[in-house]
Design an enzyme around this catalytic site. Structure first.
Site, mmCIF file in Angstrom:
data_model
loop_
_atom_site.group_PDB
_atom_site.id
_atom_site.type_symbol
_atom_site.label_atom_id
_atom_site.label_comp_id
_atom_site.label_asym_id
_atom_site.label_seq_id
_atom_site.Cartn_x
_atom_site.Cartn_y
_atom_site.Cartn_z
ATOM 1 N N ASP A 228 -38.146 -5.644 8.209
ATOM 2 C CA ASP A 228 -39.350 -5.301 7.444
ATOM 3 C C ASP A 228 -39.943 -6.453 6.644
ATOM 4 O O ASP A 228 -39.308 -7.479 6.405
ATOM 5 C CB ASP A 228 -39.005 -4.192 6.449
ATOM 6 C CG ASP A 228 -38.156 -4.727 5.290
ATOM 7 O OD1 ASP A 228 -37.120 -5.349 5.560
ATOM 8 O OD2 ASP A 228 -38.552 -4.541 4.121
ATOM 9 N N ASP B 121 -28.588 -13.765 7.582
ATOM 10 C CA ASP B 121 -29.456 -14.770 6.974
ATOM 11 C C ASP B 121 -28.573 -15.691 6.130
ATOM 12 O O ASP B 121 -28.003 -16.643 6.634
ATOM 13 C CB ASP B 121 -30.496 -14.002 6.152
ATOM 14 C CG ASP B 121 -31.557 -14.864 5.529
ATOM 15 O OD1 ASP B 121 -32.383 -15.402 6.256
ATOM 16 O OD2 ASP B 121 -31.561 -14.997 4.292
ATOM 17 N N GLU C 150 -25.404 -5.349 12.469
ATOM 18 C CA GLU C 150 -26.364 -5.938 11.516
ATOM 19 C C GLU C 150 -27.668 -6.252 12.228
ATOM 20 O O GLU C 150 -27.663 -6.598 13.415
ATOM 21 C CB GLU C 150 -25.800 -7.264 10.998
ATOM 22 C CG GLU C 150 -24.856 -7.136 9.824
ATOM 23 C CD GLU C 150 -25.586 -7.270 8.496
ATOM 24 O OE1 GLU C 150 -26.780 -6.928 8.412
ATOM 25 O OE2 GLU C 150 -24.951 -7.721 7.545
ATOM 26 N N ASP C 151 -28.764 -6.192 11.495
ATOM 27 C CA ASP C 151 -30.048 -6.624 12.060
ATOM 28 C C ASP C 151 -30.112 -8.148 12.123
ATOM 29 O O ASP C 151 -30.458 -8.734 13.135
ATOM 30 C CB ASP C 151 -31.224 -6.062 11.242
ATOM 31 C CG ASP C 151 -31.102 -6.338 9.739
ATOM 32 O OD1 ASP C 151 -30.055 -6.855 9.276
ATOM 33 O OD2 ASP C 151 -32.063 -6.030 9.007
HETATM 34 P P1 IMP Z 1 -28.081 -11.896 4.162
HETATM 35 O O1 IMP Z 1 -28.850 -12.962 3.418
HETATM 36 O O2 IMP Z 1 -27.369 -12.450 5.380
HETATM 37 O O3 IMP Z 1 -27.171 -11.153 3.234
HETATM 38 O O4 IMP Z 1 -29.189 -10.901 4.705
HETATM 39 C C1 IMP Z 1 -29.242 -9.603 4.252
HETATM 40 C C2 IMP Z 1 -30.357 -8.758 4.759
HETATM 41 O O5 IMP Z 1 -31.598 -9.315 4.373
HETATM 42 C C3 IMP Z 1 -30.464 -8.556 6.258
HETATM 43 O O6 IMP Z 1 -29.582 -7.566 6.738
HETATM 44 C C4 IMP Z 1 -31.916 -8.122 6.356
HETATM 45 O O7 IMP Z 1 -32.063 -6.744 6.100
HETATM 46 C C5 IMP Z 1 -32.595 -8.942 5.272
HETATM 47 N N1 IMP Z 1 -33.207 -10.153 5.869
HETATM 48 C C6 IMP Z 1 -32.705 -11.405 5.891
HETATM 49 N N2 IMP Z 1 -33.529 -12.252 6.548
HETATM 50 C C7 IMP Z 1 -34.584 -11.498 6.958
HETATM 51 C C8 IMP Z 1 -35.780 -11.788 7.721
HETATM 52 O O8 IMP Z 1 -36.056 -12.914 8.181
HETATM 53 N N3 IMP Z 1 -36.599 -10.728 7.928
HETATM 54 C C9 IMP Z 1 -36.354 -9.465 7.468
HETATM 55 N N4 IMP Z 1 -35.257 -9.164 6.770
HETATM 56 C C10 IMP Z 1 -34.375 -10.165 6.520
#
Ligand code: IMP
Length: 195
Positions: A173, A117, A113-114
């Site tokens: 991004d 969040d 995962e990148d």
């Molecule tokens: P989740 O909220 O953990 O499901 O995050 C899902 C996806 O949202 C990540 O894999 C990113 O691609 C994108 N994302 C969440 N936070 C950030 C951020 O701070 N910058 C850029 N993309 C984000």
């Protein structure tokens, strides 16, 4: 003397144009940490051939750097999901946009995962991949936001825990832009200023 941070002013035509982002993690810091993680993963999977699944789009640079530093054999595959509604806020639901093509039954899977969040994507992926009957599923993420991430299982490898700020660069991004920045930049405080 305190080191001066690199900054980046968002140009006209970008969301939040005019706002200034500051470098949070330098290229050198990222590269050093990625090498450490690759060594840990190589040692944990010694003698095995894991399938490394990159979560598109954001993980492509991190994944490329990570696998180049592994000393074990591995295979790769990709999955694409979407959870972000507008440019900088989670939509609260995860959609599968592209599935893996490999058969992961009985295999050791490592999901790359990148950023974690809210943790919603992570939980979605865990559930989905475990349904296919793998031997094991582990997660590695470049960035982790401990203040807001919610998940009821551990994350195996975390490169950096960061504060809750929207970050861009190194694959991440802002409305599909800025993924190519070699280091990671953050909006100055919390969410970007819409005002
Ligand atoms: P989740 O909220 O953990 O499901 O995050 C899902 C996806 O949202 C990540 O894999 C990113 O691609 C994108 N994302 C969440 N936070 C950030 C951020 O701070 N910058 C850029 N993309 C984000």
């Amino acid at each position: 003397m305190a080191e001066e941070r690199k900054t980046l002013k968002l140009p006209a035509g970008y969301p939040f144009a005019g706002q200034v982002l500051e470098e949070m993690l330098s290229q050198e810091a990222i590269s050093k940490r990625v090498k450490e993680l690759a060594a840990e993963i190589s040692s944990r999977y010694e003698g095995k051939i894991p399938i490394i699944i990159g979560v598109l789009n954001g993980s492509f640079l991190f994944m490329a750097d990570l696998v180049r530093n592994l000393t074990i054999d591995f295979e790769v595959d990709f999955i694409k999901i979407s959870s972000y509604g507008s440019s900088t806020t989670s939509s609260g639901t995860v959609r599968l946009l592209k599935d893996i093509s490999a058969d992961i039954t009985g295999r050791d899977v490592i999901v790359v995962e990148d950023i974690v969040d809210t943790g919603l994507s992570l939980s979605f992926l865990k559930h989905r991949l475990e349904n296919a009957g793998p031997e094991s599923v582990a997660f590695v993420t470049c960035l982790y936001k401990p203040e807001i991430a919610r998940h009821d299982f551990p994350i195996d490898f975390i490169a950096f825990s960061i504060e809750n700020r929207y970050v861009v660069g190194y694959g991440l991004d802002l409305d599909q832009k800025l993924r190519g920045l070699p280091s990671i930049y953050a909006f100055k405080e919390g969410e970007p200023d819409n005002g």
